[in-house]
Scaffold this motif. Structure first.
Motif, PDB file in Angstrom:
ATOM      1  N   TRP A   1     -11.560  56.301  47.291  1.00 19.01           N
ATOM      2  CA  TRP A   1     -10.496  55.773  46.445  1.00 19.01           C
ATOM      3  C   TRP A   1     -10.819  55.051  45.271  1.00 19.01           C
ATOM      4  O   TRP A   1      -9.823  55.162  44.053  1.00 19.01           O
ATOM      5  CB  TRP A   1      -9.925  54.709  47.577  1.00 19.01           C
ATOM      6  N   MET A   2     -11.813  54.569  44.845  1.00 17.19           N
ATOM      7  CA  MET A   2     -12.243  54.158  43.664  1.00 17.19           C
ATOM      8  C   MET A   2     -12.233  55.053  42.632  1.00 17.19           C
ATOM      9  O   MET A   2     -11.766  55.175  41.704  1.00 17.19           O
ATOM     10  CB  MET A   2     -13.810  53.377  43.974  1.00 17.19           C
ATOM     11  N   VAL A   3     -13.003  56.362  43.055  1.00 15.68           N
ATOM     12  CA  VAL A   3     -12.932  57.300  42.244  1.00 15.68           C
ATOM     13  C   VAL A   3     -11.519  57.984  41.710  1.00 15.68           C
ATOM     14  O   VAL A   3     -11.269  58.367  40.842  1.00 15.68           O
ATOM     15  CB  VAL A   3     -13.872  58.592  42.535  1.00 15.68           C
ATOM     16  N   ALA A   4     -10.852  57.865  43.051  1.00 16.89           N
ATOM     17  CA  ALA A   4      -9.354  58.440  42.793  1.00 16.89           C
ATOM     18  C   ALA A   4      -8.705  57.706  41.849  1.00 16.89           C
ATOM     19  O   ALA A   4      -7.821  58.251  41.113  1.00 16.89           O
ATOM     20  CB  ALA A   4      -8.862  58.829  44.128  1.00 16.89           C
ATOM     21  N   PHE A   5      -8.614  56.559  42.005  1.00 18.84           N
ATOM     22  CA  PHE A   5      -7.944  55.646  41.180  1.00 18.84           C
ATOM     23  C   PHE A   5      -8.300  55.512  39.493  1.00 18.84           C
ATOM     24  O   PHE A   5      -7.738  55.432  38.758  1.00 18.84           O
ATOM     25  CB  PHE A   5      -8.220  54.074  41.417  1.00 18.84           C
ATOM     26  N   LEU A   6      -9.758  55.625  39.482  1.00 22.47           N
ATOM     27  CA  LEU A   6     -10.288  55.815  38.332  1.00 22.47           C
ATOM     28  C   LEU A   6      -9.777  57.117  37.322  1.00 22.47           C
ATOM     29  O   LEU A   6      -9.309  56.939  36.363  1.00 22.47           O
ATOM     30  CB  LEU A   6     -11.785  55.942  38.355  1.00 22.47           C
ATOM     31  N   ILE A   7      -9.846  58.079  38.166  1.00 21.28           N
ATOM     32  CA  ILE A   7      -9.202  59.439  37.511  1.00 21.28           C
ATOM     33  C   ILE A   7      -7.850  59.396  37.263  1.00 21.28           C
ATOM     34  O   ILE A   7      -7.363  59.611  36.092  1.00 21.28           O
ATOM     35  CB  ILE A   7      -9.737  60.748  38.594  1.00 21.28           C
ATOM     36  N   LEU A   8      -6.968  58.757  38.357  1.00 16.32           N
ATOM     37  CA  LEU A   8      -5.637  58.796  38.030  1.00 16.32           C
ATOM     38  C   LEU A   8      -5.245  57.921  37.017  1.00 16.32           C
ATOM     39  O   LEU A   8      -4.299  58.472  36.171  1.00 16.32           O
ATOM     40  CB  LEU A   8      -4.908  58.346  39.343  1.00 16.32           C
TER      41      LEU A   8
ATOM     42  N   THR B   1      -3.483  59.109  33.544  1.00 19.54           N
ATOM     43  CA  THR B   1      -2.097  58.671  33.356  1.00 19.54           C
ATOM     44  C   THR B   1      -1.953  57.946  32.119  1.00 19.54           C
ATOM     45  O   THR B   1      -1.222  58.283  31.023  1.00 19.54           O
ATOM     46  CB  THR B   1      -1.858  57.563  34.605  1.00 19.54           C
ATOM     47  N   PHE B   2      -3.044  57.162  31.646  1.00 25.43           N
ATOM     48  CA  PHE B   2      -2.894  56.505  30.267  1.00 25.43           C
ATOM     49  C   PHE B   2      -3.415  57.289  29.351  1.00 25.43           C
ATOM     50  O   PHE B   2      -3.048  57.033  28.012  1.00 25.43           O
ATOM     51  CB  PHE B   2      -3.975  55.095  30.473  1.00 25.43           C
ATOM     52  N   SER B   3      -4.015  58.239  29.616  1.00 26.40           N
ATOM     53  CA  SER B   3      -4.282  59.283  28.389  1.00 26.40           C
ATOM     54  C   SER B   3      -3.015  59.931  28.213  1.00 26.40           C
ATOM     55  O   SER B   3      -2.741  60.324  26.992  1.00 26.40           O
ATOM     56  CB  SER B   3      -5.287  60.142  28.874  1.00 26.40           C
ATOM     57  N   LEU B   4      -2.163  60.436  29.144  1.00 23.08           N
ATOM     58  CA  LEU B   4      -0.907  60.911  29.054  1.00 23.08           C
ATOM     59  C   LEU B   4      -0.271  60.004  28.180  1.00 23.08           C
ATOM     60  O   LEU B   4       0.493  60.429  27.127  1.00 23.08           O
ATOM     61  CB  LEU B   4      -0.294  61.292  30.212  1.00 23.08           C
ATOM     62  N   PHE B   5      -0.093  58.563  28.410  1.00 25.17           N
ATOM     63  CA  PHE B   5       0.655  57.520  27.962  1.00 25.17           C
ATOM     64  C   PHE B   5       0.262  57.460  26.408  1.00 25.17           C
ATOM     65  O   PHE B   5       1.057  57.513  25.425  1.00 25.17           O
ATOM     66  CB  PHE B   5       0.401  56.381  28.511  1.00 25.17           C
ATOM     67  N   GLY B   6      -1.069  57.645  26.060  1.00 23.14           N
ATOM     68  CA  GLY B   6      -1.538  57.680  24.805  1.00 23.14           C
ATOM     69  C   GLY B   6      -1.125  58.969  24.124  1.00 23.14           C
ATOM     70  O   GLY B   6      -0.769  58.859  22.985  1.00 23.14           O
ATOM     71  N   PHE B   7      -1.099  59.946  24.736  1.00 26.65           N
ATOM     72  CA  PHE B   7      -0.768  61.327  23.831  1.00 26.65           C
ATOM     73  C   PHE B   7       0.924  60.960  23.566  1.00 26.65           C
ATOM     74  O   PHE B   7       1.011  61.523  22.567  1.00 26.65           O
ATOM     75  CB  PHE B   7      -0.687  62.584  25.007  1.00 26.65           C
ATOM     76  N   ILE B   8       1.629  60.479  24.526  1.00 26.75           N
ATOM     77  CA  ILE B   8       2.807  60.221  23.968  1.00 26.75           C
ATOM     78  C   ILE B   8       3.016  59.213  22.787  1.00 26.75           C
ATOM     79  O   ILE B   8       3.878  59.404  21.871  1.00 26.75           O
ATOM     80  CB  ILE B   8       3.664  59.553  25.256  1.00 26.75           C
ATOM     81  N   ILE B   9       2.164  58.283  22.847  1.00 27.17           N
ATOM     82  CA  ILE B   9       2.043  57.215  21.642  1.00 27.17           C
ATOM     83  C   ILE B   9       1.547  58.146  20.401  1.00 27.17           C
ATOM     84  O   ILE B   9       2.264  57.869  19.336  1.00 27.17           O
ATOM     85  CB  ILE B   9       1.179  56.070  21.972  1.00 27.17           C
ATOM     86  N   GLY B  10       0.868  58.982  20.462  1.00 30.55           N
ATOM     87  CA  GLY B  10       0.269  59.580  19.515  1.00 30.55           C
ATOM     88  C   GLY B  10       1.422  60.446  18.848  1.00 30.55           C
ATOM     89  O   GLY B  10       1.309  60.658  17.711  1.00 30.55           O
ATOM     90  N   VAL B  11       2.115  61.132  19.871  1.00 27.94           N
ATOM     91  CA  VAL B  11       3.192  61.960  19.082  1.00 27.94           C
ATOM     92  C   VAL B  11       4.178  61.078  18.470  1.00 27.94           C
ATOM     93  O   VAL B  11       4.554  61.409  17.144  1.00 27.94           O
ATOM     94  CB  VAL B  11       3.567  62.694  20.310  1.00 27.94           C
TER      95      VAL B  11
ATOM     96  N   MET C   1     -13.393  57.761  31.318  1.00 33.23           N
ATOM     97  CA  MET C   1     -14.025  57.461  32.597  1.00 33.23           C
ATOM     98  C   MET C   1     -15.544  57.240  32.500  1.00 33.23           C
ATOM     99  O   MET C   1     -16.340  56.580  33.157  1.00 33.23           O
ATOM    100  CB  MET C   1     -13.741  58.872  33.520  1.00 33.23           C
ATOM    101  N   LEU C   2     -16.128  57.856  31.400  1.00 34.66           N
ATOM    102  CA  LEU C   2     -17.345  57.730  31.116  1.00 34.66           C
ATOM    103  C   LEU C   2     -17.762  56.271  30.677  1.00 34.66           C
ATOM    104  O   LEU C   2     -18.841  55.556  31.153  1.00 34.66           O
ATOM    105  CB  LEU C   2     -17.930  58.641  29.818  1.00 34.66           C
ATOM    106  N   ILE C   3     -16.907  55.636  29.887  1.00 34.00           N
ATOM    107  CA  ILE C   3     -17.035  54.304  29.486  1.00 34.00           C
ATOM    108  C   ILE C   3     -16.738  53.286  30.591  1.00 34.00           C
ATOM    109  O   ILE C   3     -17.682  52.346  31.002  1.00 34.00           O
ATOM    110  CB  ILE C   3     -16.046  54.117  28.348  1.00 34.00           C
ATOM    111  N   GLY C   4     -15.989  53.773  31.575  1.00 29.02           N
ATOM    112  CA  GLY C   4     -15.900  52.856  32.818  1.00 29.02           C
ATOM    113  C   GLY C   4     -16.890  52.882  33.562  1.00 29.02           C
ATOM    114  O   GLY C   4     -17.247  51.856  34.218  1.00 29.02           O
ATOM    115  N   SER C   5     -17.597  54.131  33.843  1.00 28.04           N
ATOM    116  CA  SER C   5     -18.682  54.162  34.753  1.00 28.04           C
ATOM    117  C   SER C   5     -19.991  53.111  34.059  1.00 28.04           C
ATOM    118  O   SER C   5     -20.635  52.711  34.910  1.00 28.04           O
ATOM    119  CB  SER C   5     -19.207  55.623  34.698  1.00 28.04           C
ATOM    120  N   VAL C   6     -19.735  53.361  32.699  1.00 27.16           N
ATOM    121  CA  VAL C   6     -20.944  52.691  32.169  1.00 27.16           C
ATOM    122  C   VAL C   6     -20.649  51.008  32.163  1.00 27.16           C
ATOM    123  O   VAL C   6     -21.886  50.359  32.688  1.00 27.16           O
ATOM    124  CB  VAL C   6     -21.136  52.690  30.427  1.00 27.16           C
TER     125      VAL C   6
END
Lengths: 312, 255
Positions: free
Chosen positions: B140-147, B151-161, B117-122
């Motif tokens: 909604w911009m912030v809501a979509f950004l967070i969501l 979500t993709f961090s969760l997806f990344g966590f799955i890939i990492g496992v 999110m930090l990188i997205g803001s930059v």
């Protein structure tokens, strides 16, 4: 003394079909140093891993300081510290960061003073700002211990703590274990080095092929299974043991120059006076005499090998 | 219900510390990449392109660019965050600590999402220097950004496992996520496509994410905003289910 760790009916069968533990029952007393001895692949690490929550047991229960390790895992795990066998460290982190992480992970509020004490006790204070990758193997081992102690556990597992460690660090480690015991920490260590168990432990457990074949006070064990050898340096070498000495358990050594008599130390009579008298009667002279008590190593080797024979 | 806040904070803090050490690389890379996109698409090519749904082309691609970074950064940070302890063996400590699976996920996914999110803001700030960015629906911009980040961090966590090697960490982002993003309307509106391809695009989940995010900027979307939101929430729910199953079964974490 009351039990701080109760293991009952613990079984583990890995997905590969390997049965690593077969119904292990074990009680560890509060404040003792317990050594778990066994050859490679005997199930020592599996046992520790289950208690620490890294491996799931197939059946059986473990209660640590009154808390079931599955149902009440938070309280149970807060009491337990683990120093694993492998040197697995966060190589890119500093000593301070990794030890602080460990304390937090185990649910303790930050306490820089305590982390400082732990680091000082392990001679790591000067290295606190160093990245772990720059440390020597021995120093990394100390970092692993610092991590395990950062949350002030009351039960500490040391899995092969002195494997590949130099003599000095080994002595330091022993001193540290004693200090921890004095502070009331219960220590369970696994080791290959039998002299280590002999030096350190209050009680000893021997595990083989997933079965705990023996748990005994070290002193009792040494007494119970301890054998003594008396070796006589003969004046004249001998071809065979004479008929007249067949009542004693004797073997010839050094091509007939030495006569070895082996006996149980806990037997009421050693049989030595009678043996020496009979030798005098038979005119067998000796130049020197020396007795030796078998070490835990001999006991261990004989125990493990006897059981192997009887099992096969 | 007990909560090991010290444990969650310790992991979160530890993960962000890694980010702080490499903060310049981590932040300069997206700034430079974004600037390049705007120099190429905004100034060089964009001036020759017509507006898309009334939005200048340079500004039109901003939400897509942010999404692209959000996907890749979230996946990379979260997958690396959990894969690395598995690789070095330090995972033993997390598994033996009094932290629940939910807390472990919260800490790792929280840290990865924070970074992305930090990188997205930059990127958003950088874009502002090049093109006129408008945000019609900031909430909604912030809501979509967070969501999306979560979500993709969760997806990344799955890939990492799941990953058994560093190559496998790269496979899914490179072979699936990046192509789907490029084909998902990051740089164009799927309305611009021939009808057959347009229908085909609707099977691409990324389309819904980018469309919804772009709507929060310019009020224009390829698919209805409710559909976008539902699709994003659906993917989030799916990832949660998989993570739940991972911890329940011990999959590739525990024996």
């Amino acid at each position: 003394m009351s039990a701080i760790l109760s293991i009952s009916g613990l079984t583990k069968t890995y997905a590969s079909g390997l049965q690593a533990l077969k119904k292990v029952d074990l009680e560890i007393r509060k404040g003792e140093i317990f050594a778990l001895l066994g050859p490679n692949g005997a199930g020592k690490t599996t046992l520790i891993s289950i208690v620490c929550g890294i491996v799931t047991a197939s059946s059986g229960t473990v209660v640590a300081d009154g808390h079931d390790i599955v149902r009440d895992y938070r309280d149970a795990r807060m009491k337990i510290g683990l120093v694993p066998q492998e040197l697995t460290t966060d190589t890119f982190e500093t000593v301070w960061a990794t030890v602080t992480l460990s304390r937090g992970l185990f649910g303790r509020a930050p306490n820089p003073a305590l982390v400082e004490k732990v680091l000082r006790d392990l001679s790591l204070w000067d290295k606190r700002k160093d990245k772990i990758m720059t440390l020597s193997g021995g120093m990394k081992r100390r970092v692993m211990i610092a991590k395990a102690l950062a949350h002030e556990p009351s039960i500490l597992f040391l899995d092969e703590p002195t494997a590949g460690v130099d003599v000095e660090l080994r002595r330091d480690m022993w001193a540290m274990v004693r200090r921890l015991r004095d502070e009331g920490v219960t220590v369970i260590l696994t080791t290959h080095y039998i002299d280590e168990a002999e030096e350190m432990a209050d009680r000893i457990g021997v595990i083989r092929k997933g079965e705990l074949i023996l748990v005994e006070e070290k002193a009792t064990l040494m007494r119970k299974l301890g054998r003594k050898q008396m070796t006589l340096q003969l004046q004249e070498p001998m071809q065979a043991i004479p008929e007249g000495l067949s009542d004693w358990n004797l073997t010839l050594r050094d091509g007939g120059h030495g006569l070895e008599y082996s006996f149980d130390v806990h037997e009421e009579k050693s049989g030595i006076p009678e043996l020496l008298r009979r030798m005098g009667e038979l005119g067998i002279g000796f130049k020197d005499l020396n007795t030796e008590q078998s070490s835990l190593e001999d006991i261990f080797v004989s125990l493990v090998s006897t059981r192997t024979e009887s099992a096969s | 219900m007990r909560f090991n806040r010290h444990g969650v904070w310790a992991i979160y803090h530890f993960e962000l510390a890694r980010f702080r050490r490499t903060v310049w690389q981590s932040l300069m890379t997206p700034v430079i990449t974004t600037s390049l996109y705007f120099i190429v698409f905004g100034a060089a090519i964009g001036s020759r392109m017509s507006e898309v749904n009334g939005v200048p082309y340079g500004a039109f691609i901003v939400p897509g660019l942010i999404m692209l970074s959000l996907f890749t950064e979230s996946i990379f940070n979260a997958s690396f965050g959990i894969y690395f302890p598995k690789f070095t063996g330090t995972i033993y400590e997390i598994l033996s600590a009094p932290v629940s699976p939910a807390e472990i996920v919260l800490a790792y996914v929280g840290a990865a999402a924070t970074k992305s999110m930090l990188i997205g803001s930059v990127i958003l700030l950088t874009a502002n220097f090049f093109v006129p960015v408008q945000i019609l629906h900031p909430f909604w911009m912030v809501a979509f950004l967070i969501l999306t980040a979560v979500t993709f961090s969760l997806f990344g966590f799955i890939i990492g496992v799941w990953a058994k090697g560093f190559e496998q960490l790269q496979v899914i982002p490179m072979l699936i996520v990046t192509p789907l993003t490029f084909l998902g309307g990051a740089f164009y509106s799927i309305d611009m496509l021939p009808p057959a391809w347009r229908t085909f695009s609707l099977f691409n989940p990324i389309v819904y994410l980018i469309s919804g995010f772009r709507w929060s900027f310019y009020g224009e979307s390829d698919v209805a905003i409710e559909v976008s939101l539902l699709a994003t929430l659906g993917f989030f729910g799916l990832c949660l289910l998989v993570v739940g199953w991972i911890f329940k079964s011990g999959y590739r974490l525990k024996n």
